[in-house]
Design a protein around this motif. Structure first.
Motif, PDB file in Angstrom:
ATOM      1  N   VAL A   1       3.104  -0.704  16.346  1.00 18.69           N
ATOM      2  CA  VAL A   1       3.321  -0.740  14.894  1.00 18.69           C
ATOM      3  C   VAL A   1       2.197  -1.467  14.159  1.00 18.69           C
ATOM      4  O   VAL A   1       1.498  -2.309  14.721  1.00 18.69           O
ATOM      5  CB  VAL A   1       4.643  -1.470  14.528  1.00 18.69           C
ATOM      6  N   PHE A   2       2.063  -1.091  12.911  1.00 25.80           N
ATOM      7  CA  PHE A   2       1.324  -1.903  11.951  1.00 25.80           C
ATOM      8  C   PHE A   2       2.378  -2.773  11.268  1.00 25.80           C
ATOM      9  O   PHE A   2       3.477  -2.306  10.943  1.00 25.80           O
ATOM     10  CB  PHE A   2       0.656  -1.029  10.887  1.00 25.80           C
ATOM     11  N   GLU A   3       2.043  -4.020  11.046  1.00 26.97           N
ATOM     12  CA  GLU A   3       2.998  -4.901  10.377  1.00 26.97           C
ATOM     13  C   GLU A   3       2.289  -5.728   9.304  1.00 26.97           C
ATOM     14  O   GLU A   3       1.357  -6.454   9.657  1.00 26.97           O
ATOM     15  CB  GLU A   3       3.671  -5.805  11.411  1.00 26.97           C
ATOM     16  N   PRO A   4       2.671  -5.589   8.036  1.00 27.27           N
ATOM     17  CA  PRO A   4       3.719  -4.703   7.514  1.00 27.27           C
ATOM     18  C   PRO A   4       3.304  -3.227   7.569  1.00 27.27           C
ATOM     19  O   PRO A   4       2.117  -2.923   7.555  1.00 27.27           O
ATOM     20  CB  PRO A   4       3.866  -5.159   6.062  1.00 27.27           C
ATOM     21  N   ALA A   5       4.320  -2.368   7.602  1.00 25.45           N
ATOM     22  CA  ALA A   5       4.061  -0.935   7.699  1.00 25.45           C
ATOM     23  C   ALA A   5       3.882  -0.298   6.325  1.00 25.45           C
ATOM     24  O   ALA A   5       3.418   0.830   6.213  1.00 25.45           O
ATOM     25  CB  ALA A   5       5.206  -0.250   8.436  1.00 25.45           C
ATOM     26  N   PHE A   6       4.270  -1.050   5.295  1.00 25.49           N
ATOM     27  CA  PHE A   6       4.053  -0.575   3.926  1.00 25.49           C
ATOM     28  C   PHE A   6       3.462  -1.708   3.108  1.00 25.49           C
ATOM     29  O   PHE A   6       3.978  -2.824   3.121  1.00 25.49           O
ATOM     30  CB  PHE A   6       5.368  -0.102   3.282  1.00 25.49           C
ATOM     31  N   VAL A   7       2.375  -1.408   2.421  1.00 25.86           N
ATOM     32  CA  VAL A   7       1.717  -2.415   1.582  1.00 25.86           C
ATOM     33  C   VAL A   7       1.606  -1.873   0.163  1.00 25.86           C
ATOM     34  O   VAL A   7       1.135  -0.757  -0.052  1.00 25.86           O
ATOM     35  CB  VAL A   7       0.302  -2.751   2.126  1.00 25.86           C
ATOM     36  N   GLN A   8       2.043  -2.688  -0.779  1.00 28.49           N
ATOM     37  CA  GLN A   8       1.837  -2.366  -2.192  1.00 28.49           C
ATOM     38  C   GLN A   8       0.654  -3.203  -2.672  1.00 28.49           C
ATOM     39  O   GLN A   8       0.720  -4.430  -2.683  1.00 28.49           O
ATOM     40  CB  GLN A   8       3.096  -2.689  -3.006  1.00 28.49           C
ATOM     41  N   ALA A   9      -0.435  -2.532  -3.015  1.00 24.97           N
ATOM     42  CA  ALA A   9      -1.645  -3.241  -3.446  1.00 24.97           C
ATOM     43  C   ALA A   9      -2.006  -2.839  -4.864  1.00 24.97           C
ATOM     44  O   ALA A   9      -1.387  -1.949  -5.449  1.00 24.97           O
ATOM     45  CB  ALA A   9      -2.780  -2.902  -2.487  1.00 24.97           C
ATOM     46  N   GLN A  10      -2.999  -3.528  -5.396  1.00 26.49           N
ATOM     47  CA  GLN A  10      -3.545  -3.174  -6.708  1.00 26.49           C
ATOM     48  C   GLN A  10      -5.010  -2.781  -6.521  1.00 26.49           C
ATOM     49  O   GLN A  10      -5.649  -3.229  -5.567  1.00 26.49           O
ATOM     50  CB  GLN A  10      -3.425  -4.362  -7.669  1.00 26.49           C
ATOM     51  N   PRO A  11      -5.558  -1.961  -7.426  1.00 32.37           N
ATOM     52  CA  PRO A  11      -6.967  -1.573  -7.280  1.00 32.37           C
ATOM     53  C   PRO A  11      -7.854  -2.813  -7.147  1.00 32.37           C
ATOM     54  O   PRO A  11      -7.675  -3.778  -7.892  1.00 32.37           O
ATOM     55  CB  PRO A  11      -7.259  -0.818  -8.574  1.00 32.37           C
TER      56      PRO A  11
ATOM     57  N   GLU B   1     -12.034  -4.703   7.266  1.00 27.00           N
ATOM     58  CA  GLU B   1     -11.580  -5.040   5.923  1.00 27.00           C
ATOM     59  C   GLU B   1     -11.989  -3.904   5.013  1.00 27.00           C
ATOM     60  O   GLU B   1     -13.158  -3.517   5.018  1.00 27.00           O
ATOM     61  CB  GLU B   1     -12.276  -6.315   5.431  1.00 27.00           C
ATOM     62  N   VAL B   2     -11.041  -3.397   4.264  1.00 21.61           N
ATOM     63  CA  VAL B   2     -11.379  -2.325   3.331  1.00 21.61           C
ATOM     64  C   VAL B   2     -10.889  -2.704   1.939  1.00 21.61           C
ATOM     65  O   VAL B   2      -9.761  -3.169   1.767  1.00 21.61           O
ATOM     66  CB  VAL B   2     -10.768  -0.971   3.760  1.00 21.61           C
TER      67      VAL B   2
ATOM     68  N   ASP C   1      -7.924  -4.703  -4.450  1.00 20.95           N
ATOM     69  CA  ASP C   1      -7.419  -5.523  -3.341  1.00 20.95           C
ATOM     70  C   ASP C   1      -8.067  -5.086  -2.024  1.00 20.95           C
ATOM     71  O   ASP C   1      -8.469  -3.939  -1.867  1.00 20.95           O
ATOM     72  CB  ASP C   1      -5.892  -5.393  -3.201  1.00 20.95           C
ATOM     73  N   THR C   2      -8.091  -6.038  -1.095  1.00 22.22           N
ATOM     74  CA  THR C   2      -8.666  -5.779   0.218  1.00 22.22           C
ATOM     75  C   THR C   2      -7.568  -5.809   1.266  1.00 22.22           C
ATOM     76  O   THR C   2      -6.709  -6.685   1.252  1.00 22.22           O
ATOM     77  CB  THR C   2      -9.726  -6.859   0.546  1.00 22.22           C
ATOM     78  N   ILE C   3      -7.595  -4.840   2.144  1.00 14.57           N
ATOM     79  CA  ILE C   3      -6.661  -4.821   3.267  1.00 14.57           C
ATOM     80  C   ILE C   3      -7.453  -5.199   4.512  1.00 14.57           C
ATOM     81  O   ILE C   3      -8.508  -4.628   4.787  1.00 14.57           O
ATOM     82  CB  ILE C   3      -6.034  -3.422   3.485  1.00 14.57           C
TER      83      ILE C   3
ATOM     84  N   THR D   1      -6.371 -10.393  -0.776  1.00 18.36           N
ATOM     85  CA  THR D   1      -6.593  -9.853   0.563  1.00 18.36           C
ATOM     86  C   THR D   1      -5.253  -9.837   1.278  1.00 18.36           C
ATOM     87  O   THR D   1      -4.559 -10.846   1.336  1.00 18.36           O
ATOM     88  CB  THR D   1      -7.599 -10.711   1.356  1.00 18.36           C
ATOM     89  N   ILE D   2      -4.878  -8.670   1.749  1.00 15.43           N
ATOM     90  CA  ILE D   2      -3.581  -8.502   2.406  1.00 15.43           C
ATOM     91  C   ILE D   2      -3.830  -8.209   3.886  1.00 15.43           C
ATOM     92  O   ILE D   2      -4.582  -7.297   4.216  1.00 15.43           O
ATOM     93  CB  ILE D   2      -2.797  -7.347   1.754  1.00 15.43           C
ATOM     94  N   GLU D   3      -3.204  -8.988   4.740  1.00 20.07           N
ATOM     95  CA  GLU D   3      -3.430  -8.817   6.176  1.00 20.07           C
ATOM     96  C   GLU D   3      -2.370  -7.911   6.800  1.00 20.07           C
ATOM     97  O   GLU D   3      -1.182  -8.025   6.491  1.00 20.07           O
ATOM     98  CB  GLU D   3      -3.409 -10.183   6.870  1.00 20.07           C
ATOM     99  N   VAL D   4      -2.845  -7.028   7.661  1.00 15.80           N
ATOM    100  CA  VAL D   4      -1.959  -6.126   8.407  1.00 15.80           C
ATOM    101  C   VAL D   4      -2.279  -6.301   9.885  1.00 15.80           C
ATOM    102  O   VAL D   4      -3.427  -6.202  10.292  1.00 15.80           O
ATOM    103  CB  VAL D   4      -2.177  -4.654   7.985  1.00 15.80           C
TER     104      VAL D   4
END
Ligand SMILES: [Cu+2]
Length: 143
Positions: free
Chosen positions: A39-49, A87-88, A51-53, A23-26
């Motif tokens: 802004v969104f922070e972080p503005a770039f997210v590298q995820a894997q299939p 959460e997606v 994963d939840t943002i 789970t990656i928080e923005v």
């Protein structure tokens, strides 16, 4: 016997999948850590299939939604309400362009790459405000 083994293997696969998914928080912010506004922070997210943002309403007045056309084929768009933490879980590989609707013109956008992917050529072909376009371009440079 074989049936039991199959079920056991399926369970093990499920559990290991759950263990690896992250789970990656923005955060949605009025002011970023480098002083830039909206802004969104972080503005770039590298995820894997898989994963939840998780979009956190750190400041008020923001939302997170996929910009029209900025998602991979077969992926489902998402749209949070203002002040809503959503959460997606992203299962489809590709590049997702996320905007905050009220601050799109001020450049409040971010990019999520799911899997090892390149930027799609038509990503910035739609109507994108200048400031948003500049930020998207900077984010896509991470790919
Ligand atoms: Cu906003």
């Amino acid at each position: 016997m074989i049936r039991k083994l199959t079920i056991g293997l399926a369970l093990a696969a499920l559990m290991s999948g759950a263990a690896f998914a992250e789970t990656i928080e923005v955060q949605m912010l009025n002011k970023g850590s480098e002083g830039e506004r909206m802004v969104f922070e972080p503005a770039f997210v590298q995820a894997q299939p898989g994963d939840t943002i998780k979009f956190l309403a750190a400041d008020k007045g923001h939302n997170a939604e996929v910009n029209k056309g900025m998602l991979p084929d077969g992926a489902e768009a998402f749209k949070g309400k203002i002040n809503e933490e959503i959460e997606v879980t992203l299962d489809v590989k590709g590049v997702y362009g996320v905007i905050c609707k009220p601050h799109f013109a001020m450049g409040m956008v971010m990019t999520i790459a799911v899997g090892d992917v390149d930027a799609p050529e038509d990503f910035l072909e739609g109507r994108v405000p200048r400031k948003a376009k500049q930020r998207f371009e900077a984010q896509l440079a991470n790919l």
